[in-house]
Design a protein around this motif. Structure first.
Motif, PDB file in Angstrom:
ATOM      1  N   GLY A 103     -13.138  -5.297  -5.200  1.00 54.92           N
ATOM      2  CA  GLY A 103     -13.489  -4.163  -5.875  1.00 54.92           C
ATOM      3  C   GLY A 103     -13.435  -3.040  -4.555  1.00 54.92           C
ATOM      4  N   ASP A 104     -13.514  -3.515  -3.320  1.00 56.87           N
ATOM      5  CA  ASP A 104     -13.744  -2.428  -2.121  1.00 56.87           C
ATOM      6  C   ASP A 104     -12.607  -2.765  -1.237  1.00 56.87           C
ATOM      7  N   THR A 105     -12.291  -1.496  -0.744  1.00 53.44           N
ATOM      8  CA  THR A 105     -11.013  -1.548   0.109  1.00 53.44           C
ATOM      9  C   THR A 105     -11.646  -1.206   1.529  1.00 53.44           C
ATOM     10  N   HIS A 106     -12.858  -0.853   1.727  1.00 49.73           N
ATOM     11  CA  HIS A 106     -13.449  -0.323   3.064  1.00 49.73           C
ATOM     12  C   HIS A 106     -13.633  -1.377   4.113  1.00 49.73           C
ATOM     13  N   ILE A 108     -14.154  -1.267   7.693  1.00 48.03           N
ATOM     14  CA  ILE A 108     -14.555  -1.044   9.076  1.00 48.03           C
ATOM     15  C   ILE A 108     -15.773  -1.897   9.317  1.00 48.03           C
ATOM     16  N   ASN A 111     -14.541  -5.213   9.699  1.00 43.92           N
ATOM     17  CA  ASN A 111     -13.770  -5.646  11.054  1.00 43.92           C
ATOM     18  C   ASN A 111     -14.698  -5.892  12.331  1.00 43.92           C
ATOM     19  N   ASP A 130     -10.867  -6.484  -0.534  1.00 41.60           N
ATOM     20  CA  ASP A 130     -10.683  -6.609  -2.046  1.00 41.60           C
ATOM     21  C   ASP A 130     -10.605  -8.141  -2.474  1.00 41.60           C
ATOM     22  N   MET A 154     -19.629  -0.045  -0.837  1.00 42.30           N
ATOM     23  CA  MET A 154     -19.879   0.663  -2.146  1.00 42.30           C
ATOM     24  C   MET A 154     -21.012  -0.192  -2.932  1.00 42.30           C
ATOM     25  N   THR A 155     -21.900   0.576  -3.680  1.00 44.89           N
ATOM     26  CA  THR A 155     -22.905   0.112  -4.328  1.00 44.89           C
ATOM     27  C   THR A 155     -22.469  -0.734  -5.664  1.00 44.89           C
ATOM     28  N   THR A 156     -20.924  -0.149  -6.100  1.00 45.08           N
ATOM     29  CA  THR A 156     -20.525  -0.670  -7.225  1.00 45.08           C
ATOM     30  C   THR A 156     -19.908  -2.248  -7.191  1.00 45.08           C
ATOM     31  N   THR A 157     -19.775  -2.686  -6.016  1.00 40.46           N
ATOM     32  CA  THR A 157     -19.256  -4.197  -5.623  1.00 40.46           C
ATOM     33  C   THR A 157     -20.339  -5.027  -5.167  1.00 40.46           C
TER      34      THR A 157
ATOM     35  N   ASN B  92     -14.729  -1.051 -13.384  1.00 38.10           N
ATOM     36  CA  ASN B  92     -15.399  -0.880 -12.209  1.00 38.10           C
ATOM     37  C   ASN B  92     -15.009   0.774 -11.550  1.00 38.10           C
ATOM     38  N   ASP B  95     -11.259   3.120  -6.443  1.00 36.33           N
ATOM     39  CA  ASP B  95     -11.270   3.153  -4.903  1.00 36.33           C
ATOM     40  C   ASP B  95      -9.718   3.602  -4.431  1.00 36.33           C
ATOM     41  N   PRO B 325     -25.813   1.748  -8.253  1.00 38.52           N
ATOM     42  CA  PRO B 325     -25.042   0.868  -8.811  1.00 38.52           C
ATOM     43  C   PRO B 325     -24.584   0.683 -10.241  1.00 38.52           C
ATOM     44  N   VAL B 326     -23.371   0.462 -10.784  1.00 39.35           N
ATOM     45  CA  VAL B 326     -23.290   0.434 -11.933  1.00 39.35           C
ATOM     46  C   VAL B 326     -24.068  -0.544 -12.750  1.00 39.35           C
TER      47      VAL B 326
END
Lengths: 219, 363
Positions: A103-106, A108, A111, A130, A154-157, B92, B95, B325-326
C-alpha cells in the motif's frame, strides 16, 4: 597499518560524509589498486562515513537529501571494493529481509535502514516497495532471516505490519525472528501494541538496535 | 446530533473571534479516508463519485460535530492532473505510482492544470459544492491544496527531487514554479465556490529537508501561494508534518494564520514562541494514541494538548498531529471530541489538572 592505507581509509570516510561522489570513486580505485583489504576499506572507510552521516542526521545537521547523496557516494565506493572482498566470515553473517509494506511506495526510510544494516554487517534482502505481508514471511523462511524490517510512511498502511507479525507467528517463526518497524507515523507505543521487537525514530539507530537484539537472541 | 454541543462550529468560531463566551474549545480530529468507514463507502469510490465523497464528509461531520469539514482524500490530486500515475487501491488511500516525468528532458510535458477537466479535481470541486450547500452554514468547509514544493516532488519522483536539491537547484526552481501555477489554478477554482483552502506541505518538514533548503526552494513559492489565498479570503491554514520548529518564524513572516503541527513537534514550545502571532492547532498523536491507545489514553493526551496549546495567545484548536489512520477506532475519535467538551469553556489550568487527575473511562 601502512600510513597510506590509514590515510585512504580516513579519506574514504570523509568523502562519504562530505557527499563527494567523484572523490569517493577515485579514492576507492586507489585503495584497490594498492591491494589493501577491501573489508576494512568498507567498514572503516565507507560505512564509517555513512555512520557519521547518520549521526549528523540524528543531530539535525544533515537531512534526508544529504543522507541520500552520502549513500550514493558510499554505493559508488562499495561497487568498487565489493568484488575484492574475501568472504571468510560470511557464514556467521546475520541476515535481514527489508521492505515497504503493501500500500505504500515511499522507500527512503527503508533504503536508509538497509544501508545502515549493511554497515552493521548484515546481509540484506530488499523486497522493495508495496510488498504484500506474505512475501516478507516467504522470503524470511527461505533465507532463514534473523531480522524482518518493515517500513511505511503512511498512517494508512501501518496495519499491514501487524499482519506480517501474525503470519510469522502462524508459521512458528516469530521466536527466532526479530521484527523491526519504522517510518514516519510509527511510534514506540505502536510498535509495542503490534508486538514488534524494535523501533527507533531513525534508521541508523534502528540498525544498531537490530544488531543488539539479534546478538542477544543468538546467545 | 447526539452530542451535547450548544453551538455549531460556525457559531463557536464567530463568538470566539468577537471575544464572546463559547460552549467549548474547538476540536478537529482530522479524519482522512476513515470517513469511508464511518459513512459506509469504499475509499476508491471517492476517486470518481463526488456524491459519495460529499456524503462521507457530511456524515462524518454530523457523527462527531468536529470543528471543520475538509474535502481531502490524498496528496496527489494536482500531480495526477499534471500527469503522474496514481495507484488507487479498492479500499485504501491512493498513492504515487509513477511521477509525471522521468527527468528534466521531459519538462515540457508538464502543463498547468485545468481544474475543471483534469484528473480527479472535478470530482473534488463537485463534492465541495455539495458539502458547502449542505453544511457550510454550520461548519467551516475547506478544500485541501497541496503545497507547491511537496507537489513538485510528485512531478519528478520523491527520491530524484530530493537529490536535485543538492545537485540541480535550477531544475528544482523550474518544477516548483510550474507546480505553484497549478496550485494557484486549483485554489482559484476552490475560492470561486466560496469555501476556504487548507494547505498541506508535508515535504517542507525539517524531518525531510533542512531549514536552508526550505528557505531556498519551498518558502518563495509557498509565500506566493499564501499571498494569493490571503488576498482573496484573508485567512490561511497550513499543515506541515514532522519537525517544524526551525521554520516557525518563517511561517509567521509568510502570514500563516493557523499552523497545524505534527505530534513530533513540541506544542507547548510552539504555543509559547509563535502562538502570539498564529493560531496553533495540534497535535494529539494519531498513531500511538488515537490509533493504538485506549479511550482514556486519548482523553488524557487531548487534555494535555489543551494544557500546552492554550498558552497560544492568538488561540488554540485541538487537532490530531496528522490525518488519522483509516482504521482508527471510532470510540477513540469520540473520546477526543468528548475531552474537548469536558474541558468546556472557559478553561483554566486548575480545571485541566483536576480532569487529568481522574479517569473517566474504565476500559
Amino acid at each position: 597499518m601502512s600510513e597510506l592505507k590509514e590515510r585512504l581509509i580516513q579519506e574514504l570516510s570523509d568523502s562519504v560524509v562530505e557527499m563527494d561522489e567523484e572523490k569517493t570513486e577515485e579514492l576507492s580505485k586507489k585503495y584497490v589498486e594498492n591491494g589493501f583489504d577491501a573489508f576494512e576499506g568498507i567498514t572503516e572507510g565507507l560505512a564509517d562515513g555513512m555512520n557519521r552521516a547518520g549521526v549528523l542526521y540524528e543531530e539535525g545537521e544533515y537531512f534526508i537529501p544529504e543522507l541520500l547523496v552520502c549513500s550514493d557516494a558510499m554505493y559508488l565506493g562499495l561497487d568498487i571494493l565489493k568484488p575484492h572482498l574475501k568472504y571468510a566470515d560470511s557464514d556467521s553473517k546475520f541476515k535481514a529481509v527489508v521492505g515497504v509494506v503493501e500500500g505504500d511506495t515511499h522507500d527512503i526510510g527503508k533504503n536508509l535502514f538497509k544501508i545502515m544494516l549493511e554497515t552493521q554487517g548484515f546481509e540484506v534482502y530488499d523486497l522493495g516497495r508495496d510488498v504484500p505481508p506474505v512475501e516478507f514471511v516467504k522470503k524470511a523462511k527461505e533465507i532463514n532471516a534473523d531480522v524482518v524490517g518493515l517500513s511505511t510512511l503512511m498512517t494508512t498502511t501501518m496495519d499491514n505490519m501487524k499482519v506480517v507479525i501474525d503470519l510469522l507467528k502462524e508459521e512458528g517463526m516469530r521466536e527466532k525472528t526479530i521484527v523491526m518497524v519504522g517510518g514516519g507515523p510509527i511510534s514506540q507505543s505502536f510498535a509495542d501494541k503490534i508486538g514488534a521487537d524494535g523501533y527507533a525514530p531513525e534508521a541508523s539507530k534502528s540498525a544498531r538496535i537490530a544488531k543488539e537484539l539479534v546478538t542477544k537472541l543468538k546467545n | 446530533m447526539d452530542y451535547p454541543d450548544k453551538m455549531t462550529p460556525v457559531e463557536r468560531a464567530t463568538a470566539k473571534a468577537k471575544g464572546e463566551p463559547i460552549d467549548r474549545i474547538a476540536c478537529n480530529p482530522n479524519i482522512g479516508n476513515g470517513m469511508a468507514r464511518i459513512a459506509g463507502y469504499k475509499i476508491s469510490q471517492f476517486n470518481t463519485d463526488p456524491e459519495a465523497l460529499a456524503d462521507a464528509i457530511i456524515k462524518t461531520y454530523r457523527r462527531f460535530g468536529s470543528d471543520g469539514a475538509r474535502v481531502f482524500t490524498d496528496l496527489f490530486l494536482i500531480s495526477e492532473a499534471m500527469g503522474a500515475k496514481i495507484n488507487m487501491p479498492y479500499d485504501n488511500t491512493a498513492d504515487l505510482e509513477e511521477p509525471a516525468i522521468n527527468d528534466m528532458s521531459e519538462f515540457d510535458k508538464l502543463k498547468v492544470v485545468n481544474p475543471y477537466t483534469d484528473g480527479r479535481i472535478p470530482v473534488h470541486l463537485r463534492a465541495l459544492e455539495i458539502v458547502r450547500d449542505e453544511i457550510a452554514s454550520e461548519v467551516g468547509v475547506t478544500a485541501s491544496v497541496v503545497g507547491p514544493f511537496t507537489n513538485a516532488f510528485f512531478l519528478i519522483g520523491v527520491e530524484k527531487m530530493t537529490k536535485m536539491l543538492l545537485k540541480d537547484p535550477e531544475s528544482v526552481h523550474k518544477l516548483c514554479e510550474i507546480s505553484l501555477q497549478s496550485c494557484i489554478a486549483l485554489t482559484d477554482a476552490v475560492l470561486e465556490k466560496g469555501t476556504g483552502v487548507t494547505v498541506s506541505e508535508p515535504l517542507s518538514s525539517c524531518t525531510v529537508v533542512s531549514p536552508k533548503h526550505f528557505r531556498e526552494f519551498s518558502a518563495p513559492y509557498l509565500k506566493r501561494l499564501i499571498d494569493h489565498i490571503k488576498a482573496r479570503t484573508g485567512k490561511l491554514v497550513i499543515h506541515i508534518c514532522g519537525k517544524t520548529d526551525p521554520i516557525w518564524e518563517d511561517l509567521v513572516d509568510m502570514g500563516v494564520d493557523v499552523l497545524s503541527i505534527d505530534d513530533i513537534a513540541d506544542l507547548e514550545n510552539c504555543a509559547e514562541t509563535v502562538g502570539d502571532r498564529m493560531v496553533i492547532a495540534g497535535n494529539v498523536d494519531p498513531s500511538g494514541v488515537l490509533y493504538a491507545g485506549s479511550r482514556e489514553d486519548v482523553r488524557k493526551a487531548t487534555l494535555k494538548c489543551i494544557k500546552q496549546g492554550i498558552k497560544a495567545k492568538k488561540g488554540y484548536m485541538i487537532m490530531s498531529g496528522c490525518s488519522l489512520p483509516v482504521e482508527v477506532p471510532v470510540e477513540n475519535i469520540d473520546a477526543m471530541m468528548d475531552a474537548a467538551r469536558e474541558a468546556g469553556w472557559p478553561i483554566t489550568g486548575e480545571k485541566l489538572d483536576y480532569l487529568l487527575s481522574i479517569d473517566k473511562y474504565k476500559d
